[in-house]
Design a protein around this motif. Structure first.
Motif, PDB file in Angstrom:
ATOM      1  N   GLY A  45       0.774  -1.237   0.000  1.00  0.00           N
ATOM      2  CA  GLY A  45       0.000   0.000   0.000  1.00  0.00           C
ATOM      3  C   GLY A  45       0.805   1.286   0.000  1.00  0.00           C
ATOM      4  O   GLY A  45       0.223   2.371   0.077  1.00  0.00           O
ATOM      5  N   THR A  46       2.124   1.213  -0.134  1.00  0.00           N
ATOM      6  CA  THR A  46       2.905   2.457  -0.071  1.00  0.00           C
ATOM      7  C   THR A  46       2.599   3.389  -1.245  1.00  0.00           C
ATOM      8  O   THR A  46       2.492   4.597  -1.041  1.00  0.00           O
ATOM      9  N   GLU A  47       2.436   2.839  -2.452  1.00  0.00           N
ATOM     10  CA  GLU A  47       2.095   3.712  -3.581  1.00  0.00           C
ATOM     11  C   GLU A  47       0.671   4.232  -3.449  1.00  0.00           C
ATOM     12  O   GLU A  47       0.400   5.402  -3.721  1.00  0.00           O
ATOM     13  N   ALA A  48      -0.253   3.388  -3.011  1.00  0.00           N
ATOM     14  CA  ALA A  48      -1.633   3.849  -2.783  1.00  0.00           C
ATOM     15  C   ALA A  48      -1.643   4.984  -1.770  1.00  0.00           C
ATOM     16  O   ALA A  48      -2.402   5.950  -1.909  1.00  0.00           O
ATOM     17  N   CYS A  49      -0.802   4.886  -0.764  1.00  0.00           N
ATOM     18  CA  CYS A  49      -0.710   5.937   0.254  1.00  0.00           C
ATOM     19  C   CYS A  49      -0.240   7.257  -0.368  1.00  0.00           C
ATOM     20  O   CYS A  49      -0.800   8.318  -0.093  1.00  0.00           O
ATOM     21  N   VAL A  50       0.776   7.180  -1.226  1.00  0.00           N
ATOM     22  CA  VAL A  50       1.272   8.382  -1.905  1.00  0.00           C
ATOM     23  C   VAL A  50       0.163   8.996  -2.759  1.00  0.00           C
ATOM     24  O   VAL A  50      -0.037  10.218  -2.760  1.00  0.00           O
ATOM     25  N   TYR A  51      -0.591   8.168  -3.480  1.00  0.00           N
ATOM     26  CA  TYR A  51      -1.681   8.683  -4.309  1.00  0.00           C
ATOM     27  C   TYR A  51      -2.748   9.330  -3.428  1.00  0.00           C
ATOM     28  O   TYR A  51      -3.277  10.390  -3.758  1.00  0.00           O
ATOM     29  N   ALA A  52      -3.078   8.685  -2.316  1.00  0.00           N
ATOM     30  CA  ALA A  52      -4.109   9.214  -1.412  1.00  0.00           C
ATOM     31  C   ALA A  52      -3.671  10.527  -0.793  1.00  0.00           C
ATOM     32  O   ALA A  52      -4.473  11.442  -0.632  1.00  0.00           O
ATOM     33  N   GLU A  53      -2.409  10.624  -0.445  1.00  0.00           N
ATOM     34  CA  GLU A  53      -1.903  11.871   0.141  1.00  0.00           C
ATOM     35  C   GLU A  53      -1.795  12.971  -0.908  1.00  0.00           C
ATOM     36  O   GLU A  53      -2.067  14.139  -0.625  1.00  0.00           O
ATOM     37  N   SER A  54      -1.431  12.597  -2.132  1.00  0.00           N
ATOM     38  CA  SER A  54      -1.286  13.577  -3.209  1.00  0.00           C
ATOM     39  C   SER A  54      -2.613  14.170  -3.631  1.00  0.00           C
ATOM     40  O   SER A  54      -2.660  15.293  -4.142  1.00  0.00           O
ATOM     41  N   SER A  55      -3.692  13.433  -3.443  1.00  0.00           N
ATOM     42  CA  SER A  55      -5.022  13.911  -3.824  1.00  0.00           C
ATOM     43  C   SER A  55      -6.041  13.438  -2.785  1.00  0.00           C
ATOM     44  O   SER A  55      -6.788  12.482  -3.031  1.00  0.00           O
ATOM     45  N   PRO A  56      -6.076  14.084  -1.620  1.00  0.00           N
ATOM     46  CA  PRO A  56      -6.906  13.611  -0.507  1.00  0.00           C
ATOM     47  C   PRO A  56      -8.411  13.633  -0.774  1.00  0.00           C
ATOM     48  O   PRO A  56      -9.171  12.983  -0.055  1.00  0.00           O
ATOM     49  N   ASP A  57      -8.849  14.329  -1.825  1.00  0.00           N
ATOM     50  CA  ASP A  57     -10.273  14.356  -2.136  1.00  0.00           C
ATOM     51  C   ASP A  57     -10.700  13.171  -3.011  1.00  0.00           C
ATOM     52  O   ASP A  57     -11.885  12.996  -3.287  1.00  0.00           O
ATOM     53  N   ARG A  58      -9.768  12.331  -3.426  1.00  0.00           N
ATOM     54  CA  ARG A  58     -10.073  11.168  -4.263  1.00  0.00           C
ATOM     55  C   ARG A  58     -10.096   9.892  -3.433  1.00  0.00           C
ATOM     56  O   ARG A  58      -9.353   9.743  -2.486  1.00  0.00           O
ATOM     57  N   VAL A  59     -10.922   8.945  -3.867  1.00  0.00           N
ATOM     58  CA  VAL A  59     -10.891   7.590  -3.326  1.00  0.00           C
ATOM     59  C   VAL A  59      -9.764   6.849  -4.025  1.00  0.00           C
ATOM     60  O   VAL A  59      -9.631   6.918  -5.248  1.00  0.00           O
ATOM     61  N   VAL A  60      -8.945   6.150  -3.247  1.00  0.00           N
ATOM     62  CA  VAL A  60      -7.875   5.330  -3.797  1.00  0.00           C
ATOM     63  C   VAL A  60      -8.194   3.875  -3.458  1.00  0.00           C
ATOM     64  O   VAL A  60      -8.184   3.483  -2.292  1.00  0.00           O
TER      65      VAL A  60
END
Length: 187
Positions: A45-60
């Motif tokens: 989940g490390t890449e998913a975490c980066v995506y979630a942090e980079s765009s907190p308004d999106r569902v990852v």
């Protein structure tokens, strides 16, 4: 998000560092299309975490078939307090079904090497196990489900659109794309 990005709460992914940096930059510039993120083959989940942090308004959606990795994603999600990471224990493909994964490789016993016929039988058994599809009427309980992205976005994620997808599927990426035609055309 300002550039350069502030230090991350997420662990730094050890694989694909250039891709992660490019994707973070696209999110920071607002260049990513609107919609949810699918990280298939999410591992820990490390890449998913980066995506979630980079765009907190999106569902990852962190899609991963291994139970131990799903547990790691849940732990990471709690540790960084990111409720927009949605782990899903599943695989993606060109048909929605359920599978029994191939057996983990076993340590080879010390002794004489197996003969050619034994090796062929082992390979055939592994191939059969890795390609086994289970129907709803089967008495065998599957280890995980496989979904088409088209089916997920038509039902489970019906109120979402696909904004970005990362597929790290050990050679099964084409199969996933074949099961995502309608979603890709739409979004």
């Amino acid at each position: 998000m300002a550039w350069p990005p502030r230090p991350s709460r997420c662990p730094i992914p050890t694989t694909e560092p250039l891709l992660v940096a490019i994707v973070r930059g696209l999110f920071a510039e607002g260049a990513m299309p609107p919609g949810s993120v699918v990280d298939a083959g999410a591992n820990d989940g490390t890449e998913a975490c980066v995506y979630a942090e980079s765009s907190p308004d999106r569902v990852v959606h962190a899609v991963e078939p291994l139970k131990s990795n799903i547990a790691a994603i849940h732990r990471l999600r709690r540790a960084v307090n990111m409720s927009n990471i949605h782990p899903l224990m599943a695989g993606l493909g060109n048909a929605s079904t359920a599978v029994i994964p191939a057996e983990e490789p076993q340590a080879q016993p010390i002794g004489p090497r197996p003969d050619a016929a034994q090796l062929r039988r082992r390979r055939r058994r592994r191939r059969l196990l890795s390609n086994t599809q289970i129907t709803a009427s089967s008495h065998v309980h599957p280890h995980f489900s496989v979904y088409r992205l088209d089916d997920l976005f038509a039902a489970t994620w019906a109120d979402e659109r696909l904004g970005f997808a990362h597929f790290d599927l050990e050679g099964f990426e084409l199969s996933v794309l074949q099961g995502a035609r309608k979603t890709i055309e739409r979004d």
